[in-house]
Design a protein around this motif. Structure first.
Motif, PDB file in Angstrom:
ATOM      1  N   GLY A  49      56.777  50.835  34.809  1.00 29.35           N
ATOM      2  CA  GLY A  49      56.070  50.190  34.667  1.00 29.35           C
ATOM      3  C   GLY A  49      54.636  49.625  34.545  1.00 29.35           C
ATOM      4  O   GLY A  49      54.155  49.635  35.241  1.00 29.35           O
ATOM      5  N   PRO A  50      54.288  48.508  33.650  1.00 31.62           N
ATOM      6  CA  PRO A  50      52.793  48.040  34.314  1.00 31.62           C
ATOM      7  C   PRO A  50      52.772  47.081  35.253  1.00 31.62           C
ATOM      8  O   PRO A  50      53.760  46.925  36.128  1.00 31.62           O
ATOM      9  N   ALA A  51      52.139  46.284  35.239  1.00 37.37           N
ATOM     10  CA  ALA A  51      51.626  46.046  36.183  1.00 37.37           C
ATOM     11  C   ALA A  51      50.256  45.248  36.671  1.00 37.37           C
ATOM     12  O   ALA A  51      49.856  44.974  36.530  1.00 37.37           O
ATOM     13  N   GLY A  52      50.105  44.039  37.464  1.00 36.60           N
ATOM     14  CA  GLY A  52      49.089  43.611  37.623  1.00 36.60           C
ATOM     15  C   GLY A  52      48.714  43.616  38.872  1.00 36.60           C
ATOM     16  O   GLY A  52      48.820  43.503  40.317  1.00 36.60           O
ATOM     17  N   VAL A  53      47.406  43.825  39.008  1.00 35.54           N
ATOM     18  CA  VAL A  53      46.662  43.705  40.689  1.00 35.54           C
ATOM     19  C   VAL A  53      45.899  42.650  41.289  1.00 35.54           C
ATOM     20  O   VAL A  53      44.835  42.967  40.538  1.00 35.54           O
ATOM     21  N   ASP A  54      45.838  42.464  42.264  1.00 34.73           N
ATOM     22  CA  ASP A  54      45.011  41.330  41.992  1.00 34.73           C
ATOM     23  C   ASP A  54      43.952  41.677  43.656  1.00 34.73           C
ATOM     24  O   ASP A  54      44.354  41.436  44.426  1.00 34.73           O
ATOM     25  N   PHE A  55      42.991  41.638  43.205  1.00 33.05           N
ATOM     26  CA  PHE A  55      41.342  42.252  44.472  1.00 33.05           C
ATOM     27  C   PHE A  55      40.905  40.996  44.659  1.00 33.05           C
ATOM     28  O   PHE A  55      40.860  39.546  44.071  1.00 33.05           O
ATOM     29  N   THR A  56      41.270  40.815  46.240  1.00 26.16           N
ATOM     30  CA  THR A  56      40.367  39.304  46.857  1.00 26.16           C
ATOM     31  C   THR A  56      39.583  40.125  47.494  1.00 26.16           C
ATOM     32  O   THR A  56      39.622  40.769  49.039  1.00 26.16           O
ATOM     33  N   ARG A  69      51.517  43.392  41.350  1.00 29.66           N
ATOM     34  CA  ARG A  69      52.605  42.599  40.549  1.00 29.66           C
ATOM     35  C   ARG A  69      53.716  43.458  40.137  1.00 29.66           C
ATOM     36  O   ARG A  69      52.373  43.932  38.797  1.00 29.66           O
ATOM     37  N   GLY A  70      54.526  44.036  40.172  1.00 26.63           N
ATOM     38  CA  GLY A  70      55.149  45.445  38.974  1.00 26.63           C
ATOM     39  C   GLY A  70      55.972  43.910  38.391  1.00 26.63           C
ATOM     40  O   GLY A  70      56.684  43.290  38.754  1.00 26.63           O
ATOM     41  N   GLU A  71      55.341  44.198  37.218  1.00 24.45           N
ATOM     42  CA  GLU A  71      56.145  43.779  35.643  1.00 24.45           C
ATOM     43  C   GLU A  71      57.449  44.124  35.063  1.00 24.45           C
ATOM     44  O   GLU A  71      57.749  43.974  34.033  1.00 24.45           O
ATOM     45  N   GLY A  72      59.035  44.137  35.824  1.00 22.18           N
ATOM     46  CA  GLY A  72      59.649  44.119  34.915  1.00 22.18           C
ATOM     47  C   GLY A  72      60.767  43.357  34.852  1.00 22.18           C
ATOM     48  O   GLY A  72      59.909  41.928  33.951  1.00 22.18           O
ATOM     49  N   GLU A  73      62.283  43.486  34.810  1.00 16.22           N
ATOM     50  CA  GLU A  73      62.960  41.957  34.371  1.00 16.22           C
ATOM     51  C   GLU A  73      62.888  41.314  35.443  1.00 16.22           C
ATOM     52  O   GLU A  73      62.858  39.839  34.933  1.00 16.22           O
ATOM     53  N   GLN A  74      62.771  41.809  36.426  1.00 18.52           N
ATOM     54  CA  GLN A  74      62.393  40.376  38.055  1.00 18.52           C
ATOM     55  C   GLN A  74      60.903  41.059  38.459  1.00 18.52           C
ATOM     56  O   GLN A  74      60.800  42.461  38.486  1.00 18.52           O
ATOM     57  N   HIS A 256      57.410  29.135  41.900  1.00 18.09           N
ATOM     58  CA  HIS A 256      58.434  28.708  42.752  1.00 18.09           C
ATOM     59  C   HIS A 256      59.737  30.188  42.248  1.00 18.09           C
ATOM     60  O   HIS A 256      60.177  30.516  42.972  1.00 18.09           O
ATOM     61  N   GLU A 257      59.728  30.215  40.954  1.00 14.66           N
ATOM     62  CA  GLU A 257      60.561  31.258  40.806  1.00 14.66           C
ATOM     63  C   GLU A 257      59.785  32.360  41.312  1.00 14.66           C
ATOM     64  O   GLU A 257      60.941  33.768  41.662  1.00 14.66           O
ATOM     65  N   GLU A 258      58.514  33.366  41.201  1.00 14.46           N
ATOM     66  CA  GLU A 258      58.572  34.406  42.517  1.00 14.46           C
ATOM     67  C   GLU A 258      57.808  34.485  43.481  1.00 14.46           C
ATOM     68  O   GLU A 258      58.098  34.956  44.198  1.00 14.46           O
ATOM     69  N   LEU A 259      58.537  33.679  44.117  1.00 16.09           N
ATOM     70  CA  LEU A 259      57.950  33.348  45.739  1.00 16.09           C
ATOM     71  C   LEU A 259      58.584  34.121  46.318  1.00 16.09           C
ATOM     72  O   LEU A 259      58.655  34.483  47.057  1.00 16.09           O
TER      73      LEU A 259
END
Length: 313
Positions: A49-56, A69-74, A256-259
């Protein structure tokens, strides 16, 4: 030149060119031909499904730190310490190749380990491809993977990664930890070269050695280095987890939830560096070297446990 020495020298060279800088490049608010920031797609070519991709961006023009970051239930994370996105050149080396839409094509290479699909999560699902080609639309600040990785190209709107204003909440921590892992890899490379010489042979203060054929002992030696990092190096990263907590209350809660999910990905990245240095693949483990294979898996587990403890500090 053996693979680990190449890997070690490459790490030193890239670090030297970067000047140890792990900060995002300054966009200056102008149009850039370089990926920068966080992009989001509604669907991924891997069937997820959806995802966020962070480039530095690193200091070198085509090198990035990447956080997925895969954006599922978790949330599911993949932390990539080195991503190469250089231009794709025509055979005559004169012009950059373009997509059917006339956009410049870039080669996408996740570099850390030779194991195919290392961008898979802990459940074996590929979060993004290891090797692919993408088209970058700088005017609209978006990109998409081109066939055969993704069918349809720009026609598949759900597969287009569009720039978003807000960075992933773990962006700054990822950059800081990637920089620290670079340091740990350099230190580990020096220690590992000695272990490698014992196994494969090579020249040293005592002259030229022929090495030995004890693959099991080689795996045990690599696992010992992994376990030493888990015990001696990883706990010191706790300060970075504390220092990069967002000031905003809502962002701090998400942090903290996603750490834990992120730290599992960071532990995989750390362990896979050793797997690559040792020129092994986990799918080669079929009980041929039971003690060494078990020790490698124990080393991976100890690294993951050490990283997860950072969330409890």
């Amino acid at each position: 030149m053996n693979r680990v020495l190449v890997l070690f020298l490459t790490t030193l060279a890239v670090s030297a060119c970067d000047g140890g800088n792990t900060s995002p490049s300054d966009d200056g608010g102008e149009r850039s031909d370089r990926l920068s920031g966080t992009y989001r797609a509604a669907q991924r070519c891997t069937g997820l499904g959806p995802a966020g991709v962070d480039f530095t961006a690193r200091a070198q023009g085509s090198n990035y730190y990447l956080l997925v970051r895969g954006e599922g239930e978790q949330p599911v994370y993949a932390a990539v310490d080195r991503l190469e996105v250089p231009p794709s050149w025509n055979s005559d080396q004169s012009d950059v190749e373009t997509s059917a839409e006339g956009l410049p094509l870039h080669e996408w290479h996740a570099r850390l380990t030779k194991e195919a699909g290392w961008l898979k999560d802990g459940e074996g699902r590929a979060q993004l491809p290891d090797d692919a080609r993408l088209a970058y639309d700088a005017d609209n600040d978006r990109f998409f993977f081109v066939p055969p990785t993704c069918e349809g190209g720009a026609d598949s709107a759900d597969h287009i990664f569009q720039h978003q204003d807000q960075r992933l909440v773990l962006h700054e921590l990822n950059v800081a930890l990637a920089g620290e892992r670079d340091r740990m890899y350099r230190d580990a490379g020096q220690r590992y070269i000695e272990k490698r010489r014992d196994y494969q042979g090579g020249s040293g203060a005592g002259g030229v050695t022929t090495g030995h054929e004890d693959r099991n002992q080689h795996l045990l030696n690599v696992a010992a280095l992994m376990k030493a990092d888990a015990e001696q190096e990883v706990p010191g990263l706790a300060r970075l987890v504390a220092e990069h907590q967002p000031a905003d209350a809502a962002a701090a809660r998400r942090y903290h939830e996603e750490l834990p999910a992120y730290l599992r990905a960071a532990a995989r990245a750390h362990a896979r560096w050793y797997i690559d240095a040792a020129e092994i693949r986990l799918d080669w483990f079929h009980g041929t070297y039971p003690d060494g294979e078990a020790a490698i898996k124990e080393g991976m587990a100890e690294l993951e446990n050490a990283y997860l403890q950072l969330a409890e500090q």
